[in-house]
Design a protein around this motif. Structure first.
Motif, PDB file in Angstrom:
ATOM      1  N   ASP A 353      -1.679  -7.297  -4.821  1.00  0.00           N
ATOM      2  CA  ASP A 353      -1.795  -6.680  -3.506  1.00  0.00           C
ATOM      3  C   ASP A 353      -2.224  -7.732  -2.492  1.00  0.00           C
ATOM      4  O   ASP A 353      -3.075  -8.576  -2.773  1.00  0.00           O
ATOM      5  CB  ASP A 353      -2.833  -5.545  -3.513  1.00  0.00           C
ATOM      6  CG  ASP A 353      -2.342  -4.335  -4.282  1.00  0.00           C
ATOM      7  OD1 ASP A 353      -1.110  -4.140  -4.326  1.00  0.00           O
ATOM      8  OD2 ASP A 353      -3.171  -3.609  -4.852  1.00  0.00           O
ATOM      9  N   LEU A 355      -3.400  -8.278   1.758  1.00  0.00           N
ATOM     10  CA  LEU A 355      -4.138  -7.529   2.775  1.00  0.00           C
ATOM     11  C   LEU A 355      -3.400  -7.617   4.101  1.00  0.00           C
ATOM     12  O   LEU A 355      -3.175  -8.701   4.647  1.00  0.00           O
ATOM     13  CB  LEU A 355      -5.551  -8.090   2.928  1.00  0.00           C
ATOM     14  CG  LEU A 355      -6.584  -7.185   3.607  1.00  0.00           C
ATOM     15  CD1 LEU A 355      -6.751  -5.891   2.824  1.00  0.00           C
ATOM     16  CD2 LEU A 355      -7.906  -7.912   3.752  1.00  0.00           C
ATOM     17  N   HIS A 356      -2.988  -6.456   4.613  1.00  0.00           N
ATOM     18  CA  HIS A 356      -2.336  -6.389   5.913  1.00  0.00           C
ATOM     19  C   HIS A 356      -3.359  -6.610   7.022  1.00  0.00           C
ATOM     20  O   HIS A 356      -4.570  -6.458   6.817  1.00  0.00           O
ATOM     21  CB  HIS A 356      -1.651  -5.022   6.082  1.00  0.00           C
ATOM     22  CG  HIS A 356      -0.667  -4.980   7.201  1.00  0.00           C
ATOM     23  ND1 HIS A 356      -1.032  -4.724   8.504  1.00  0.00           N
ATOM     24  CD2 HIS A 356       0.685  -5.147   7.218  1.00  0.00           C
ATOM     25  CE1 HIS A 356       0.041  -4.738   9.277  1.00  0.00           C
ATOM     26  NE2 HIS A 356       1.106  -4.990   8.516  1.00  0.00           N
ATOM     27  N   ASN A 358      -3.996  -4.789   9.430  1.00  0.00           N
ATOM     28  CA  ASN A 358      -4.695  -3.535   9.748  1.00  0.00           C
ATOM     29  C   ASN A 358      -5.601  -3.076   8.605  1.00  0.00           C
ATOM     30  O   ASN A 358      -6.182  -1.985   8.672  1.00  0.00           O
ATOM     31  CB  ASN A 358      -3.692  -2.443  10.088  1.00  0.00           C
ATOM     32  CG  ASN A 358      -2.721  -2.165   8.935  1.00  0.00           C
ATOM     33  OD1 ASN A 358      -2.948  -2.584   7.796  1.00  0.00           O
ATOM     34  ND2 ASN A 358      -1.622  -1.460   9.233  1.00  0.00           N
ATOM     35  N   GLU A 360      -4.709  -2.468   5.410  1.00  0.00           N
ATOM     36  CA  GLU A 360      -4.020  -1.794   4.318  1.00  0.00           C
ATOM     37  C   GLU A 360      -3.596  -2.801   3.249  1.00  0.00           C
ATOM     38  O   GLU A 360      -3.348  -3.972   3.530  1.00  0.00           O
ATOM     39  CB  GLU A 360      -2.781  -1.061   4.837  1.00  0.00           C
ATOM     40  CG  GLU A 360      -3.102   0.082   5.784  1.00  0.00           C
ATOM     41  CD  GLU A 360      -1.835   0.777   6.259  1.00  0.00           C
ATOM     42  OE1 GLU A 360      -0.734   0.331   5.846  1.00  0.00           O
ATOM     43  OE2 GLU A 360      -1.935   1.728   7.037  1.00  0.00           O
ATOM     44  N   LYS A 361      -3.496  -2.310   2.026  1.00  0.00           N
ATOM     45  CA  LYS A 361      -3.008  -3.139   0.937  1.00  0.00           C
ATOM     46  C   LYS A 361      -1.494  -3.028   0.852  1.00  0.00           C
ATOM     47  O   LYS A 361      -0.941  -1.939   0.951  1.00  0.00           O
ATOM     48  CB  LYS A 361      -3.637  -2.723  -0.390  1.00  0.00           C
ATOM     49  CG  LYS A 361      -5.127  -3.042  -0.495  1.00  0.00           C
ATOM     50  CD  LYS A 361      -5.660  -2.674  -1.875  1.00  0.00           C
ATOM     51  CE  LYS A 361      -7.140  -3.007  -1.992  1.00  0.00           C
ATOM     52  NZ  LYS A 361      -7.678  -2.670  -3.332  1.00  0.00           N
ATOM     53  N   VAL A 362      -0.861  -4.179   0.663  1.00  0.00           N
ATOM     54  CA  VAL A 362       0.594  -4.243   0.571  1.00  0.00           C
ATOM     55  C   VAL A 362       0.950  -4.803  -0.805  1.00  0.00           C
ATOM     56  O   VAL A 362       0.485  -5.884  -1.190  1.00  0.00           O
ATOM     57  CB  VAL A 362       1.188  -5.146   1.670  1.00  0.00           C
ATOM     58  CG1 VAL A 362       2.706  -5.228   1.532  1.00  0.00           C
ATOM     59  CG2 VAL A 362       0.796  -4.629   3.046  1.00  0.00           C
ATOM     60  N   ARG A 387       7.310  -3.040  -2.252  1.00  0.00           N
ATOM     61  CA  ARG A 387       6.957  -1.629  -2.074  1.00  0.00           C
ATOM     62  C   ARG A 387       8.157  -0.723  -2.298  1.00  0.00           C
ATOM     63  O   ARG A 387       8.034   0.329  -2.945  1.00  0.00           O
ATOM     64  CB  ARG A 387       6.389  -1.416  -0.667  1.00  0.00           C
ATOM     65  CG  ARG A 387       4.988  -2.005  -0.478  1.00  0.00           C
ATOM     66  CD  ARG A 387       4.510  -1.888   0.954  1.00  0.00           C
ATOM     67  NE  ARG A 387       5.319  -2.724   1.845  1.00  0.00           N
ATOM     68  CZ  ARG A 387       5.069  -2.864   3.145  1.00  0.00           C
ATOM     69  NH1 ARG A 387       4.054  -2.203   3.706  1.00  0.00           N
ATOM     70  NH2 ARG A 387       5.821  -3.649   3.891  1.00  0.00           N
TER      71      ARG A 387
END
Length: 544
Positions: A353, A355-356, A358, A360-362, A387
């Motif tokens: 993962d 870290l975006h 914002n 969020e996890k990507v 994703r």
């Protein structure tokens, strides 16, 4: 005019000739300068062949022509300095300078021949003749510039021999260069071909000069007292010739280095633009970091994927893009790899993962490569957005679970088999065990323990194959023999399926146990047969 030319080759029979001597060191130096100037000119021309600019090619050929022409001129006058005649000698400076032009012009012709790389014999001969003529013209123009008391005359046959030597060796040098370039290729060993050719060309220049000097006859006029040649003019001339030679060679070297630097800079700039263009057009994110984990560059895909602009990331630690616990451990991975060479994440791909911006996890697939440039280590991270793939995999798993649940709950066998006599199973549902007594795994390719066709009742096999061979939809009832030896009736619905791409054929179908129904049908038939039999009349009691 004809009388003047004739007088140059006429020596009175009662004349006294003056014999000169040579300084061997200066002779060797003159030959070396001829070879070195030839090599530099050929190298510059070879460099010109590698550039695509016509203007630059012409400029480099011009520089090479001045180098070779100046080398011929320098070799001549250093050779003259090596010659001592026991009488004062001066040179007319106008004719001395003009004597350089034939060598430069001949060099231009020869270097153009090399540039064109023609393989025909005619241009080779023309180039060699013009080069030899240029060398000879330069030499005899330089000899004519001599101002001295003795009369200068020439032996005709030696004079002609000097021209032949210049022409033949010039042709030979051009042919040798073309031959070795063809033999060794045009890249790695081209300098070696130039070296061999320059030795022959330098020999042509020096050979012509010293053959021409052998053709010279210095006639002593009446009353001339011979003495030591004054060294003053020799020193001045040596200084002038050396200075011109150094300037010309420096010009060639400087031009060659400048153009090579420009070419290298241009290639480096083009390479950088190509790399940058590939990075910016790449679908995957690319992040370059140094050995301390500091971000040095990113591409536009990183902004699309994680929301960070390149200006926001440059100079910051790459852990900014990582959620816990990777954020704390990342720098330790790099340090450990550089110290021990142990690769836990370097050179490998894994799904993690990121870290975006914002928070969020990507979900990404991360692959990291290592490259060492100069004294620093750099790491290149390739980030792929997974994703959509993970979403598709989840959907496939869910659909598979639904389909499996549906098939499991169907009171019958669902199957797909290969188009062969054994009905080799690609898929068969678990319900087969309840009907046949054998687990599904026993029937599946590639290593089945048994085939479904082996369960057919011997009396029904021919009928089954006859029904199925038409490759249409079919429905048939037949008997199978269970594992425990019990005979069971089954109902099968089947359909042929053909793959449009490969042309492979399969048989998809459904098999249901109808033994109870068949037994009920047989029981009903028996009862019906009993009811349809005529009743028997009972005998009268008085009958005996």
């Amino acid at each position: 005019m004809l009388d003047w030319i004739t007088s140059q080759f006429t020596i009175p029979s009662d004349s006294i000739l003056i014999i000169g001597i040579y300084n061997s060191g200066l002779v060797v130096l003159s030959v070396f300068i001829a070879i070195f100037a030839s090599f530099m000119a050929l190298q510059v021309t070879s460099q010109a062949q590698k550039t695509s600019s016509n203007r630059r090619q012409s400029m480099m050929r011009l520089v090479g022509s001045f180098a070779l022409g100046g080398g011929i001129w320098s070799m001549h006058f250093i050779g003259m300095l090596a010659f001592s005649l026991c009488t004062p000698i001066r040179y007319g400076w106008i004719l001395t300078l003009l004597s350089m032009l034939p060598g430069i012009c001949a060099s231009w012709v020869v270097l153009n021949f090399i540039q064109n790389q023609t393989k025909r014999i005619a241009p080779l001969l023309v180039g060699g003749v013009l080069m030899g003529a240029g060398i000879g013209t330069m030499h005899y123009a330089g000899m004519a510039a001599m101002d001295m008391a003795p009369l200068l005359r020439y032996d005709l046959w030696m004079f002609l021999l000097s021209i032949v030597v210049a022409v033949c060796l010039s042709i030979l040098s051009l042919w040798i260069r073309s031959f070795f370039i063809k033999l060794w290729g045009k890249s790695d060993n081209q300098w070696l071909a130039n070296l061999v050719a320059s030795v022959v060309m330098g020999t042509a220049i020096a050979g012509m000069h010293y053959t021409g000097m052998a053709a010279a006859r210095f006639v002593k006029p009446p009353g001339l007292e011979l003495g030591e040649q004054t060294a003053e003019i020799s020193y001045y001339l040596a200084f002038a010739v050396s200075s011109v030679t150094i300037v010309l060679i420096s010009l060639v070297l400087g031009a060659n280095l400048i153009y090579r630097y420009k070419d290298i800079s241009k290639r480096a700039s083009e390479s950088e633009r190509r790399v940058r263009a590939m990075m910016e057009t790449a679908v995957d994110g690319i992040v370059t970091i140094d050995s301390k984990g500091i971000i040095k560059s990113t591409n536009q895909a990183v902004e699309r994927l994680l929301g960070w602009k390149e200006q926001e990331l440059l100079g910051k630690n790459v852990s900014l893009l990582m959620p816990a616990p990777y954020k704390v451990e990342h720098d330790g991975y790099l340090e450990r790899y550089l110290e021990t060479g142990e690769a836990r994440i370097i050179g490998k791909g894994r799904e993690v993962d990121a870290l975006h911006r914002n928070g969020e996890k990507v979900s990404i697939r991360l692959a990291i490569g290592h490259v060492k440039l100069a004294n620093d280590d750099f790491f290149v991270a390739f980030i792929s957005d997974i994703r959509q793939r993970l979403s598709m995999e989840r959907a496939l798993r869910e659909n598979e679970e639904k389909l499996r649940s549906l098939i499991t709950n169907i009171p019958g066998i669902a199957y797909r088999c290969v188009n062969d006599e054994a009905w080799s199973m690609i898929f068969i549902s678990d319900a087969v065990e309840a009907i046949t007594g054998y687990p599904a795994q026993d029937f599946l390719l590639p290593n089945p323990k048994r085939t479904f066709a082996s369960l057919f009742h011997p009396d029904d096999k021919a009928r089954i194959y006859q029904e199925v061979k038409d490759k249409t939809q079919f429905t048939l009832e037949y008997r199978i023999i269970r594992r425990d030896g019990e005979v069971r009736w089954v109902l099968e619905h089947g359909n042929w399926v053909t793959d449009e791409t490969s042309g492979d054929e399969w048989l998809d179908g459904f098999i249901m146990d109808i033994t109870e129904r068949r037994e009920m049908e047989l029981s009903c038939v028996k009862q019906k047969n009993m009811l349809n039999k005529p009743p028997q009349r009972a005998p009268h009691f008085w009958q005996t």
